[in-house]
Design a protein around this motif. Structure first.
Motif, PDB file in Angstrom:
ATOM      1  N   THR A  35       0.847  -1.191   0.000  1.00 20.73           N
ATOM      2  CA  THR A  35       0.000   0.000   0.000  1.00 20.73           C
ATOM      3  C   THR A  35       0.879   1.237   0.000  1.00 20.73           C
ATOM      4  OG1 THR A  35      -1.718  -1.175   1.221  1.00 20.73           O
ATOM      5  CG2 THR A  35      -1.828   1.215   1.226  1.00 20.73           C
ATOM      6  N   LEU A  36       0.622   2.136  -0.962  1.00 25.92           N
ATOM      7  CA  LEU A  36       1.381   3.373  -1.107  1.00 25.92           C
ATOM      8  C   LEU A  36       0.419   4.554  -1.191  1.00 25.92           C
ATOM      9  CD1 LEU A  36       3.954   2.117  -3.767  1.00 25.92           C
ATOM     10  CD2 LEU A  36       4.357   2.444  -1.329  1.00 25.92           C
ATOM     11  N   THR A  37       0.975   5.772  -1.190  1.00 24.03           N
ATOM     12  CA  THR A  37       0.169   6.983  -1.223  1.00 24.03           C
ATOM     13  C   THR A  37       0.584   7.861  -2.401  1.00 24.03           C
ATOM     14  OG1 THR A  37       0.228   6.921   1.199  1.00 24.03           O
ATOM     15  CG2 THR A  37      -0.629   8.916   0.177  1.00 24.03           C
ATOM     16  N   LYS A  38      -0.397   8.198  -3.258  1.00 21.68           N
ATOM     17  CA  LYS A  38      -0.130   9.136  -4.343  1.00 21.68           C
ATOM     18  C   LYS A  38       0.080  10.523  -3.753  1.00 21.68           C
ATOM     19  CE  LYS A  38      -2.866   6.647  -7.769  1.00 21.68           C
ATOM     20  NZ  LYS A  38      -3.972   6.733  -8.723  1.00 21.68           N
ATOM     21  N   LEU A  39       0.598  11.447  -4.544  1.00 21.68           N
ATOM     22  CA  LEU A  39       0.875  12.795  -4.060  1.00 21.68           C
ATOM     23  C   LEU A  39      -0.385  13.526  -3.607  1.00 21.68           C
ATOM     24  CD1 LEU A  39       3.619  14.069  -6.532  1.00 21.68           C
ATOM     25  CD2 LEU A  39       3.891  13.085  -4.257  1.00 21.68           C
ATOM     26  N   ASN A  40      -1.553  13.158  -4.171  1.00 14.19           N
ATOM     27  CA  ASN A  40      -2.808  13.806  -3.778  1.00 14.19           C
ATOM     28  C   ASN A  40      -3.408  13.199  -2.510  1.00 14.19           C
ATOM     29  OD1 ASN A  40      -3.964  11.395  -4.588  1.00 14.19           O
ATOM     30  ND2 ASN A  40      -5.094  12.258  -6.310  1.00 14.19           N
ATOM     31  N   GLY A  41      -2.695  12.234  -1.897  1.00 18.58           N
ATOM     32  CA  GLY A  41      -3.143  11.623  -0.651  1.00 18.58           C
ATOM     33  C   GLY A  41      -3.940  10.347  -0.815  1.00 18.58           C
ATOM     34  N   THR A  42      -4.241   9.954  -2.035  1.00 19.77           N
ATOM     35  CA  THR A  42      -5.001   8.740  -2.297  1.00 19.77           C
ATOM     36  C   THR A  42      -4.135   7.510  -2.073  1.00 19.77           C
ATOM     37  OG1 THR A  42      -6.280   9.897  -3.985  1.00 19.77           O
ATOM     38  CG2 THR A  42      -6.352   7.496  -4.037  1.00 19.77           C
ATOM     39  N   VAL A  74      -2.959   0.200  -3.873  1.00 17.95           N
ATOM     40  CA  VAL A  74      -2.184  -1.027  -3.670  1.00 17.95           C
ATOM     41  C   VAL A  74      -1.452  -1.346  -4.964  1.00 17.95           C
ATOM     42  CG1 VAL A  74      -2.327  -3.468  -3.075  1.00 17.95           C
ATOM     43  CG2 VAL A  74      -3.856  -1.833  -1.973  1.00 17.95           C
ATOM     44  N   LEU A  75      -0.160  -1.584  -4.843  1.00 18.57           N
ATOM     45  CA  LEU A  75       0.698  -1.815  -6.001  1.00 18.57           C
ATOM     46  C   LEU A  75       1.224  -3.243  -5.983  1.00 18.57           C
ATOM     47  CD1 LEU A  75       2.340  -0.419  -8.366  1.00 18.57           C
ATOM     48  CD2 LEU A  75       4.172  -0.216  -6.699  1.00 18.57           C
ATOM     49  N   ASN A  76       1.206  -3.891  -7.133  1.00 16.74           N
ATOM     50  CA  ASN A  76       1.812  -5.213  -7.275  1.00 16.74           C
ATOM     51  C   ASN A  76       3.317  -5.010  -7.366  1.00 16.74           C
ATOM     52  OD1 ASN A  76       2.785  -7.690  -8.040  1.00 16.74           O
ATOM     53  ND2 ASN A  76       1.280  -8.033  -9.635  1.00 16.74           N
ATOM     54  N   CYS A  77       4.012  -5.238  -6.259  1.00 12.39           N
ATOM     55  CA  CYS A  77       5.440  -4.944  -6.199  1.00 12.39           C
ATOM     56  C   CYS A  77       6.279  -5.878  -7.073  1.00 12.39           C
ATOM     57  CB  CYS A  77       5.934  -4.941  -4.761  1.00 12.39           C
ATOM     58  SG  CYS A  77       5.596  -6.446  -3.851  1.00 12.39           S
ATOM     59  N   ASP A  78       5.692  -6.956  -7.562  1.00 10.28           N
ATOM     60  CA  ASP A  78       6.425  -7.840  -8.468  1.00 10.28           C
ATOM     61  C   ASP A  78       6.686  -7.173  -9.815  1.00 10.28           C
ATOM     62  OD1 ASP A  78       6.555  -9.912  -6.622  1.00 10.28           O
ATOM     63  OD2 ASP A  78       4.663 -10.784  -7.291  1.00 10.28           O
ATOM     64  N   LEU A  79       5.955  -6.093 -10.117  1.00  8.45           N
ATOM     65  CA  LEU A  79       6.108  -5.409 -11.400  1.00  8.45           C
ATOM     66  C   LEU A  79       7.090  -4.245 -11.361  1.00  8.45           C
ATOM     67  CD1 LEU A  79       2.376  -5.301 -12.577  1.00  8.45           C
ATOM     68  CD2 LEU A  79       4.157  -6.928 -13.225  1.00  8.45           C
ATOM     69  N   ILE A  80       7.648  -3.936 -10.181  1.00  8.59           N
ATOM     70  CA  ILE A  80       8.564  -2.796 -10.072  1.00  8.59           C
ATOM     71  C   ILE A  80       9.830  -3.069 -10.869  1.00  8.59           C
ATOM     72  CG2 ILE A  80      10.014  -1.431  -8.529  1.00  8.59           C
ATOM     73  CD1 ILE A  80       7.894  -1.824  -6.362  1.00  8.59           C
ATOM     74  N   GLU A  81      10.145  -2.113 -11.746  1.00  4.13           N
ATOM     75  CA  GLU A  81      11.367  -2.197 -12.538  1.00  4.13           C
ATOM     76  C   GLU A  81      12.420  -1.231 -11.994  1.00  4.13           C
ATOM     77  OE1 GLU A  81      12.380  -1.107 -17.067  1.00  4.13           O
ATOM     78  OE2 GLU A  81      10.861  -2.668 -16.795  1.00  4.13           O
ATOM     79  N   THR A  82      12.020   0.023 -11.751  1.00  4.54           N
ATOM     80  CA  THR A  82      12.950   0.999 -11.193  1.00  4.54           C
ATOM     81  C   THR A  82      12.227   1.904 -10.191  1.00  4.54           C
ATOM     82  OG1 THR A  82      12.549   2.653 -12.921  1.00  4.54           O
ATOM     83  CG2 THR A  82      14.361   1.111 -13.293  1.00  4.54           C
ATOM     84  N   ILE A  83      13.009   2.434  -9.241  1.00  3.96           N
ATOM     85  CA  ILE A  83      12.529   3.425  -8.283  1.00  3.96           C
ATOM     86  C   ILE A  83      13.550   4.555  -8.278  1.00  3.96           C
ATOM     87  CG2 ILE A  83      11.901   3.907  -5.893  1.00  3.96           C
ATOM     88  CD1 ILE A  83      11.504   0.879  -5.507  1.00  3.96           C
ATOM     89  N   MET A 132      11.514   3.265   1.898  1.00  2.00           N
ATOM     90  CA  MET A 132      10.298   2.700   2.471  1.00  2.00           C
ATOM     91  C   MET A 132       9.629   1.738   1.478  1.00  2.00           C
ATOM     92  SD  MET A 132       6.866   4.489   4.001  1.00  2.00           S
ATOM     93  CE  MET A 132       7.620   4.995   5.526  1.00  2.00           C
ATOM     94  N   VAL A 133       9.641   2.082   0.182  1.00  2.00           N
ATOM     95  CA  VAL A 133       9.073   1.188  -0.831  1.00  2.00           C
ATOM     96  C   VAL A 133       9.839  -0.130  -0.834  1.00  2.00           C
ATOM     97  CG1 VAL A 133       8.614   0.876  -3.300  1.00  2.00           C
ATOM     98  CG2 VAL A 133       8.248   3.122  -2.244  1.00  2.00           C
ATOM     99  N   ILE A 134      11.146  -0.050  -0.725  1.00  2.00           N
ATOM    100  CA  ILE A 134      11.970  -1.260  -0.679  1.00  2.00           C
ATOM    101  C   ILE A 134      11.661  -2.069   0.580  1.00  2.00           C
ATOM    102  CG2 ILE A 134      14.350  -2.103  -0.445  1.00  2.00           C
ATOM    103  CD1 ILE A 134      15.126   0.360  -2.240  1.00  2.00           C
ATOM    104  N   ASP A 135      11.546  -1.388   1.728  1.00  2.00           N
ATOM    105  CA  ASP A 135      11.226  -2.086   2.978  1.00  2.00           C
ATOM    106  C   ASP A 135       9.860  -2.758   2.909  1.00  2.00           C
ATOM    107  OD1 ASP A 135      13.639  -1.293   4.041  1.00  2.00           O
ATOM    108  OD2 ASP A 135      12.786   0.325   5.264  1.00  2.00           O
ATOM    109  N   LEU A 136       8.858  -2.077   2.361  1.00  4.76           N
ATOM    110  CA  LEU A 136       7.517  -2.659   2.230  1.00  4.76           C
ATOM    111  C   LEU A 136       7.541  -3.880   1.320  1.00  4.76           C
ATOM    112  CD1 LEU A 136       5.397   0.611   1.895  1.00  4.76           C
ATOM    113  CD2 LEU A 136       5.339  -1.015   3.813  1.00  4.76           C
ATOM    114  N   THR A 137       8.296  -3.789   0.237  1.00  5.46           N
ATOM    115  CA  THR A 137       8.410  -4.911  -0.696  1.00  5.46           C
ATOM    116  C   THR A 137       9.100  -6.096  -0.025  1.00  5.46           C
ATOM    117  OG1 THR A 137       8.478  -3.409  -2.583  1.00  5.46           O
ATOM    118  CG2 THR A 137       9.348  -5.630  -2.929  1.00  5.46           C
ATOM    119  N   THR A 138      10.171  -5.827   0.712  1.00  7.24           N
ATOM    120  CA  THR A 138      10.888  -6.883   1.420  1.00  7.24           C
ATOM    121  C   THR A 138       9.995  -7.550   2.451  1.00  7.24           C
ATOM    122  OG1 THR A 138      12.960  -5.695   1.096  1.00  7.24           O
ATOM    123  CG2 THR A 138      12.929  -7.368   2.830  1.00  7.24           C
TER     124      THR A 138
END
Length: 67
Positions: A3-10, A13-22, A46-52
């Protein structure tokens, strides 16, 4: 899934298996292998920690299955 937060506060949920670059420039930009791009409030660490944590939970579930 993380679970992540867009810049507008929304929250979303992201499928972290699809992450290519951050990247941080200065906002955290996540590029997925399907070409989608998301800009989020969370720092890259934090994105890396959540994925781990997500993957650790899956693996511990597999290892704890009784035979």
């Amino acid at each position: 899934m993380i679970t992540l937060t867009k810049l507008n506060g929304t929250k979303f949920v992201l499928n972290c298996d699809l992450i290519e670059t951050i990247q941080e420039n200065p906002d955290t930009t996540i590029r997925l292998s399907n070409g989608n791009v998301y800009i989020v409030k969370e720092p890259s660490d934090m994105v890396i920690d959540l994925t781990t944590e997500f993957r650790r939970g899956i693996l511990s579930g597999i290892l704890n299955v009784e035979k």
